[in-house]
Scaffold this active site. Structure first.
Site, PDB file in Angstrom:
ATOM      1  NE  ARG A 164      44.665   2.234-128.230  1.00  0.00           N
ATOM      2  CZ  ARG A 164      45.511   3.177-127.823  1.00  0.00           C
ATOM      3  NH1 ARG A 164      45.195   3.955-126.803  1.00  0.00           N
ATOM      4  NH2 ARG A 164      46.682   3.330-128.397  1.00  0.00           N
ATOM      5  CE  LYS A 217      46.542  -3.524-134.331  1.00  0.00           C
ATOM      6  NZ  LYS A 217      47.262  -2.275-134.010  1.00  0.00           N
ATOM      7  CE  LYS A 222      48.976   3.471-138.896  1.00  0.00           C
ATOM      8  NZ  LYS A 222      49.509   4.049-137.650  1.00  0.00           N
ATOM      9  CD  GLU A 270      44.338   0.074-135.693  1.00  0.00           C
ATOM     10  OE1 GLU A 270      44.608   1.265-135.428  1.00  0.00           O
ATOM     11  OE2 GLU A 270      45.215  -0.795-135.849  1.00  0.00           O
ATOM     12  CG  ASP A 299      48.524  -2.927-137.204  1.00  0.00           C
ATOM     13  OD1 ASP A 299      49.269  -3.110-136.230  1.00  0.00           O
ATOM     14  OD2 ASP A 299      47.572  -2.118-137.196  1.00  0.00           O
ATOM     15  CG  ASP A 334      46.528   5.344-136.662  1.00  0.00           C
ATOM     16  OD1 ASP A 334      46.403   4.139-136.997  1.00  0.00           O
ATOM     17  OD2 ASP A 334      47.579   5.991-136.798  1.00  0.00           O
ATOM     18  CG  ASP A 383      46.438   0.826-138.589  1.00  0.00           C
ATOM     19  OD1 ASP A 383      45.471   1.549-138.889  1.00  0.00           O
ATOM     20  OD2 ASP A 383      47.105   0.950-137.543  1.00  0.00           O
TER      21      ASP A 383
HETATM   22  N1  BES Z   1      49.443  -0.329-135.664  1.00  0.00           N
HETATM   23  C1  BES Z   1      49.693   0.920-135.061  1.00  0.00           C
HETATM   24  C2  BES Z   1      50.926   0.908-134.178  1.00  0.00           C
HETATM   25  C3  BES Z   1      52.253   0.909-134.883  1.00  0.00           C
HETATM   26  C4  BES Z   1      52.708   2.048-135.528  1.00  0.00           C
HETATM   27  C5  BES Z   1      53.046  -0.200-134.839  1.00  0.00           C
HETATM   28  C6  BES Z   1      53.944   2.036-136.140  1.00  0.00           C
HETATM   29  C7  BES Z   1      54.288  -0.183-135.436  1.00  0.00           C
HETATM   30  C8  BES Z   1      54.736   0.920-136.091  1.00  0.00           C
HETATM   31  C9  BES Z   1      48.520   1.323-134.195  1.00  0.00           C
HETATM   32  O1  BES Z   1      47.269   0.930-134.648  1.00  0.00           O
HETATM   33  C10 BES Z   1      48.516   2.807-134.141  1.00  0.00           C
HETATM   34  O2  BES Z   1      48.325   3.412-135.145  1.00  0.00           O
HETATM   35  N2  BES Z   1      48.745   3.364-132.955  1.00  0.00           N
HETATM   36  C11 BES Z   1      48.812   4.777-132.796  1.00  0.00           C
HETATM   37  C12 BES Z   1      48.113   5.118-131.517  1.00  0.00           C
HETATM   38  C13 BES Z   1      47.866   6.586-131.342  1.00  0.00           C
HETATM   39  C14 BES Z   1      46.861   7.077-132.348  1.00  0.00           C
HETATM   40  C15 BES Z   1      47.371   6.828-129.939  1.00  0.00           C
HETATM   41  C16 BES Z   1      50.287   5.173-132.736  1.00  0.00           C
HETATM   42  O3  BES Z   1      51.091   4.433-132.185  1.00  0.00           O
HETATM   43  O4  BES Z   1      50.612   6.219-133.291  1.00  0.00           O
HETATM   44 ZN    ZN Z   2      47.249  -0.724-135.823  1.00  0.00          ZN
HETATM   45 MN    MN Z   3      46.466   2.311-136.021  1.00  0.00          MN
END
Ligand code: BES
Ligand code: ZN
Ligand code: MN
Length: 507
Positions: A363, A277, A289, A361, A300, A359, A282
């Site tokens: 996947r 990835k 966020k 994204e 990210d 968010d 992000d």
């Molecule tokens: N890159 C983030 C995941 C992440 C967040 C990694 C904080 C490390 C620390 C990912 O793209 C994301 O934002 N995931 C969301 C998914 C949710 C919207 C279902 C998350 O984990 O909040």
């Molecule tokens: Zn992300």
């Molecule tokens: Mn995200």
């Protein structure tokens, strides 16, 4: 740092410092015993006086020890002798190097490599010594201005840089020097990959853009002679990667799709494909966020960085295996043209996706890369991603989350993680979780609610990986550290390298 391998007596060593170990019972290691004898039991007296108790990773620096040629002796606590194993060995090595970081020593000799570590031979001990040493001395200095550094050095009234120039690694007389040299080469190759991965993560997001990652891949490929191709937006449109394109459309930075090919196995051998990835920043997109710690979302792209780092390592090792690296990379930004919650995207596989949260994204870019991977008829596909905050809640910062559609592959990866001291934990991915991704308006939704967030993310990916053996590593908790020690860790390059080396040995 220059490394060399030697055999011989510690009392005769000419360097600035000799490193030897002491167990918790006050029991001296063989090398420490030799120093003790040569110094008329100077070390025994110090231990008796209680200056060092041998607790694991404790250290004591001694100057001008009588009867010893080297200017200093560093005693390192090894803990209980019966508990001294891989992990303890690496901790002792790290402590020995850290202890010398503030001292002006240039030429150092270590005897920790002559210790008994279970039944590991010199090759293993030397490899891990080199890797841990280089990991412990890693510094990110690419961005701090030289003016500021000069001022700081002036203030400190210290010489500009304190660092070990040469490290002499002592092995036992009975050990094979050729094996130790092989261990050294592999340890250095791994450390170089880990270091690259850390630096790419640490670079600011205005420098480490998708184009920058593509340039890195191209220059590595040139340096080591492996194949590389970079697809542009128009190529992605032709391939029908509607899901990936949906994520990048709010960003001014052009997306890149990087394909690297390390083909050093035999021609008929099906490749292992690594997919990383590569979200270089992000923001969450329209599902923005919160502001706190958002800077950390420059990390990210650590999955992508780990694929680049692993490629650097296996290329330097000249590993006899076919490995393909795929990196979808872009930014996730809010904009007038950005994807909205509610939008439906059509992935390369044909499956339609309702984007309920922009968010989620990672996947969305991975699913198209996983479909693209089919064309390589892989023996296994492993994706590496900072995919979910939920994984950090589940496992903290110690283990990466491991998900797989094949238990044998999962076992191989778990084992590699154990051996490399870069562990993963097998998470469930039962069909029971799949209905959380149901959508009223498309084939699948891109989120599955709050419950089991890391598992439903894996379930999403599983819809695109039915044609091959696949595993997913969620490295959200392990790829970087927050707080005062903020910085990339280089994980899971050690796990991936161990896995690939084991596969090459089997082939
Ligand atoms: N890159 C983030 C995941 C992440 C967040 C990694 C904080 C490390 C620390 C990912 O793209 C994301 O934002 N995931 C969301 C998914 C949710 C919207 C279902 C998350 O984990 O909040
Ligand atoms: Zn992300
Ligand atoms: Mn995200």
């Amino acid at each position: 740092m220059e490394f060399s391998i030697k055999t011989g007596n510690p009392e005769k060593e000419l360097g600035d410092c000799v490193i030897v170990g002491v167990y918790e019972s006050g029991q001296l290691s063989t090398a420490a015993e030799a120093l003790d004898k040569a110094s008329d039991h100077y070390l025994s007296k110090i231990i008796k006086n209680g200056d060092i108790d041998g607790k694991l990773a404790s250290t004591l620096l001694l100057h001008h020890v009588p009867g010893i040629t080297a200017g200093r002796v560093l005693l390192v606590g090894l803990g209980k002798q019966e508990e001294f194993a891989e992990k303890q060995y690496c901790q002792a090595v790290r402590a020995s190097i850290k202890a010398l970081s503030a001292s002006p020593v240039k030429n150092v000799a270590t005897y920790l490599t002559t210790l008994i570590v279970k039944d590991y031979a010199a090759r293993w001990k030397v490899a891990h010594l080199a890797e841990v040493t280089l990991d412990a001395t890693y510094k990110f200095e690419a961005i701090k201005s030289t003016k500021q550094q000069d001022e700081k050095n002036e203030q400190d009234k210290k010489p500009a840089k304190k660092s070990i120039k040469s490290l002499t690694i002592y092995i036992n007389e009975k050990d094979s020097t050729a094996e130790a040299e092989a261990g050294l080469a592999n340890g250095k190759a791994l450390a170089n990959g880990v270091s690259l991965t850390k630096t790419l993560g640490n670079l600011p997001p205005n420098v480490c853009t998708p184009s920058y990652l593509a340039e890195q891949a191209q220059s590595l490929a040139k340096q080591f002679g492996f194949g590389v191709e970079v697809l542009e937006r128009k190529d992605l449109e032709k391939l029908g990667m509607g899901s990936f394109l949906g994520v990048t459309q709010g960003s001014e930075e052009p997306p890149k799709f990087i394909i690297m090919q390390h083909l050093k196995g035999n021609k008929a051998q099906k490749p292992v494909v690594l997919v990383g990835k590569g979200i270089t920043f992000d923001t969450g997109g329209i599902s923005l966020k919160p502001g706190a710690e958002m800077d950390e979302m420059k990390y990210d792209m650590c999955g992508a960085a780990s694929v680049l780092g692993t490629f650097r390592t296996i290329a330097e090792m000249d590993l006899a295996l076919n490995v393909i690296g795929i990196i979808p990379t872009c930014e996730n930004m809010p904009d007038g043209r950005a994807t909205r919650p509610g939008d439906v995207l059509t992935s390369m596989s044909g499956l339609t996706i309702e984007v309920l949260n922009t968010d989620a994204e990672g996947r969305l870019i991975l699913c198209d890369a996983l479909t693209y991977a089919e064309r390589f008829e892989p023996s296994a596909v492993i994706d590496i991603a900072t995919l979910t905050g939920a994984c950090v809640i589940a496992l903290g910062h110690h283990a990466s989350g491991l998900f797989s559609n094949n238990d044998a592959l999962a076992k191989e990866l778990l084992q590699a993680g154990e051996s490399a001291l870069d562990r993963a934990w097998h998470m469930p991915m039962w069909d029971d979780y799949q209905p959380q991704l149901d959508s009223n308006f498309a084939d699948i939704a891109n989120i599955g609610g709050r419950a089991a967030g890391s598992i439903t993310a894996a379930c999403f990916l599983s819809r695109f990986t039915k044609k091959y053996e696949w595993a997913h590593l969620d490295i959200a908790g392990t790829a970087w550290k927050s707080g005062k020690e903020k910085g990339g860790t280089g994980r899971p390059v050690p796990l991936l390298t161990e896995f690939l080396v084991a596969r090459a040995n089997k082939a």
